[in-house]
Design an enzyme around this catalytic site. Structure first.
Site, short mmCIF file in Angstrom:
data_model
loop_
_atom_site.label_atom_id
_atom_site.label_comp_id
_atom_site.label_asym_id
_atom_site.label_seq_id
_atom_site.Cartn_x
_atom_site.Cartn_y
_atom_site.Cartn_z
N ASP A 31 22.67 33.24 54.13
CA ASP A 31 24.06 33.69 54.26
C ASP A 31 24.27 34.09 55.71
O ASP A 31 23.38 34.65 56.36
CB ASP A 31 24.33 34.88 53.33
N LYS A 36 24.91 41.65 54.71
CA LYS A 36 24.62 41.30 53.31
C LYS A 36 23.14 40.93 53.14
O LYS A 36 22.47 41.40 52.21
CB LYS A 36 25.50 40.12 52.89
N GLU A 151 30.86 25.63 39.16
CA GLU A 151 30.36 26.80 38.45
C GLU A 151 31.47 27.40 37.59
O GLU A 151 32.60 27.50 38.03
CB GLU A 151 29.86 27.82 39.48
N GLU A 155 32.81 36.79 36.54
CA GLU A 155 32.30 38.05 37.06
C GLU A 155 32.22 39.02 35.89
O GLU A 155 33.12 39.09 35.07
CB GLU A 155 33.22 38.58 38.16
N LYS A 205 36.60 21.38 37.16
CA LYS A 205 36.71 22.81 37.46
C LYS A 205 38.17 23.22 37.64
O LYS A 205 38.63 24.21 37.06
CB LYS A 205 35.90 23.12 38.73
N ASN A 209 40.30 25.79 35.06
CA ASN A 209 40.94 27.04 35.48
C ASN A 209 42.46 26.97 35.29
O ASN A 209 43.08 27.94 34.87
CB ASN A 209 40.59 27.37 36.94
N CYS A 261 39.80 33.86 41.42
CA CYS A 261 39.80 32.40 41.26
C CYS A 261 41.12 31.79 40.77
O CYS A 261 41.64 30.87 41.41
CB CYS A 261 38.66 31.97 40.34
N LYS A 264 44.22 31.25 43.30
CA LYS A 264 43.99 30.28 44.38
C LYS A 264 43.73 28.87 43.82
O LYS A 264 44.15 27.88 44.41
CB LYS A 264 42.85 30.75 45.30
N1 LIG Z 1 33.45 34.57 41.79
C1 LIG Z 1 33.59 33.83 40.69
O1 LIG Z 1 33.74 34.35 39.58
C2 LIG Z 1 33.50 32.34 40.78
C3 LIG Z 1 33.29 31.60 39.61
C4 LIG Z 1 33.20 30.22 39.70
C5 LIG Z 1 33.34 29.58 40.92
N2 LIG Z 1 33.58 30.32 42.04
C6 LIG Z 1 33.70 29.60 43.32
O2 LIG Z 1 32.44 29.65 43.97
C7 LIG Z 1 32.60 29.74 45.39
C8 LIG Z 1 31.94 31.01 45.91
O3 LIG Z 1 32.57 32.12 45.30
P1 LIG Z 1 31.97 33.59 45.43
O4 LIG Z 1 32.82 34.44 44.54
O5 LIG Z 1 30.51 33.57 45.25
O6 LIG Z 1 32.34 33.89 46.95
P2 LIG Z 1 31.90 35.13 47.86
O7 LIG Z 1 32.97 35.30 48.85
O8 LIG Z 1 31.49 36.28 46.98
O9 LIG Z 1 30.58 34.62 48.59
C9 LIG Z 1 30.55 33.61 49.53
C10 LIG Z 1 29.41 33.88 50.49
O10 LIG Z 1 29.27 32.78 51.36
C11 LIG Z 1 28.91 33.27 52.64
N3 LIG Z 1 29.19 32.23 53.63
C12 LIG Z 1 30.40 31.82 54.10
N4 LIG Z 1 30.23 30.80 54.98
C13 LIG Z 1 28.90 30.55 55.05
C14 LIG Z 1 28.11 29.60 55.75
N5 LIG Z 1 28.66 28.69 56.53
N6 LIG Z 1 26.77 29.63 55.57
C15 LIG Z 1 26.20 30.54 54.74
N7 LIG Z 1 26.90 31.46 54.07
C16 LIG Z 1 28.23 31.46 54.20
C17 LIG Z 1 29.73 34.54 52.79
O11 LIG Z 1 29.18 35.39 53.79
C18 LIG Z 1 29.64 35.12 51.38
O12 LIG Z 1 28.54 36.00 51.26
C19 LIG Z 1 34.12 29.70 45.62
O13 LIG Z 1 34.50 28.38 45.84
C20 LIG Z 1 34.69 30.20 44.30
O14 LIG Z 1 36.00 29.71 44.07
C21 LIG Z 1 33.64 31.68 42.00
#
Ligand SMILES: NC(=O)c1ccc[n+]([C@@H]2O[C@H](COP(=O)([O-])OP(=O)(O)OC[C@H]3O[C@@H](n4cnc5c(N)ncnc54)[C@H](O)[C@@H]3O)[C@@H](O)[C@H]2O)c1
Length: 320
Positions: A31, A36, A151, A155, A205, A209, A261, A264
């Site tokens: 990351d 973090k 995915e 949460e 996906k 949603n 989610c 957006k």
């Molecule tokens: N949160 C949910 O419930 C959920 C469920 C299904 C899908 N998603 C999707 O999954 C994806 C991630 O969601 P999330 O909630 O985990 O996001 P998040 O914002 O919690 O985490 C994303 C992480 O990626 C890191 N990051 C950003 N750019 C980076 C890079 N170039 N290299 C390495 N790390 C990098 C950030 O620092 C952050 O820690 C999104 O597309 C979201 O829509 C989220």
């Protein structure tokens, strides 16, 4: 067991990494957020998700799970690179793919052999092709097969959802690469749907949603009609949900959908449709109803309290 690099230590990345490590894989998470990663290296999960701290601690101790800010440490030698970075709302409602693009570039810079690149971030169809292009342009030496594996975790029940999914969706232009990703999920004995083209998996996906959001807007619209004819909307929802064809989930009357989610993703799907010359009337109605639903709460409060100025409002249930 496989060596897996997970890109992004957010909800999705960290849950995926901890669960895949628990299934016996050798997982390294990269990351770009130094704070973090520092916290994770101290065994501190930077957000609340039931059971995740214990899973991270167990697998870190067993040396199956580690964290870094360096792609150089994470990518060389990996068989899979799983992209789980954020895809926030961009201009005009389209998904902002800059984090995905940047992650793809960094993977390309450090891959040292054939690699299966798994896109877990929620992205519109055609994003997989962009990832392939970026990697191909930056690293002509090694072959990367890009596979979509969206995915569906929620949460608050992320680990349960990952370990016991209703389905796993995998799509890729290369069937062999998609089957290789399916191997990661074999121990879960889940229903695995492999789609022979990557765009289909990417679309599943967004469609899922948008459908769940539509159910919420639908029941909220029904509730408004119920109010006018003195019907009890909660019981109407219960009565509908008992029909096996309908089912009870996502039929809760309330202030509409929110969270990280649905808003957006519905917007991004509508923007995608417009880009391809389709006017998504239903998706627009889903968003309009959702926007107006919040105002309904204010109207109801006004009805009860007349004046809202300087009133103290208690809110119950702000998180999942
Ligand atoms: N949160 C949910 O419930 C959920 C469920 C299904 C899908 N998603 C999707 O999954 C994806 C991630 O969601 P999330 O909630 O985990 O996001 P998040 O914002 O919690 O985490 C994303 C992480 O990626 C890191 N990051 C950003 N750019 C980076 C890079 N170039 N290299 C390495 N790390 C990098 C950030 O620092 C952050 O820690 C999104 O597309 C979201 O829509 C989220």
């Amino acid at each position: 067991m496989s060596r897996v690099a997970v890109i992004g230590a957010g909800y999705v990345g960290l849950t995926t990494a901890a669960c895949l490590a628990d299934l016996g894989n050798d997982v390294i998470v990269v990351d770009t957020n130094r704070e973090k990663v520092a916290q994770l290296l101290r065994n501190h999960v930077p957000f609340y998700e039931p059971g995740l701290s214990e899973l991270v601690e167990r697998n870190t101790k067993a040396k199956r799970l580690t964290f870094t800010t360096s792609y150089e440490e994470a990518v060389p030698g990996a068989e899979y690179a799983i992209i789980a970075v954020s895809t926030p709302e961009g201009e005009g409602g389209e998904a902002d793919l800059s984090f995905v693009e940047s992650a793809a570039g960094s993977i390309a810079d450090w891959m040292d052999g054939p690699l299966v690149v798994v896109n877990k971030s929620t992205v519109p169809p055609l994003t997989g092709d962009m990832v392939s292009r970026v990697i191909g342009q930056r690293n002509a030496k090694h072959k990367a097969d890009v596979v979509s594996n969206p995915e569906f975790l929620r949460e608050g029940s992320a680990i349960q959802d990952f370990m016991h999914p209703d389905r796993v969706v995998i799509g890729g232009h290369d069937r062999g690469a998609a089957e290789k990703v399916a191997k990661l999920y074999e121990p879960l004995q889940a229903h695995i749907l492999i789609t022979p083209n990557i765009y289909t998996a990417e679309m599943v996906k967004y469609a899922s949603n948008a459908f769940l959001a539509a159910r919420i807007s639908f029941i909220n619209e029904i509730a408004r009609i119920c109010e006018r004819v003195d019907a009890d909307a909660k019981l109407v929802a219960e009565g509908m949900g008992l029909d096996k064809r309908i089912g009870p989930s996502y039929l809760d009357v309330g202030i509409g959908y929110g969270g990280s989610c649905f808003p957006k993703d519905v917007k991004a799907l509508a923007a995608l449709a417009e880009r391809f010359d389709y006017h998504p009337e239903l998706l627009n109605a889903v968003m309009d109803i959702n926007r107006d639903q919040r105002m309904l709460v204010i109207d109801k409060l006004r009805d009860c309290l007349e004046e809202l100025d300087e009133k103290v409002v208690g809110l119950l249930g702000l998180a999942f």
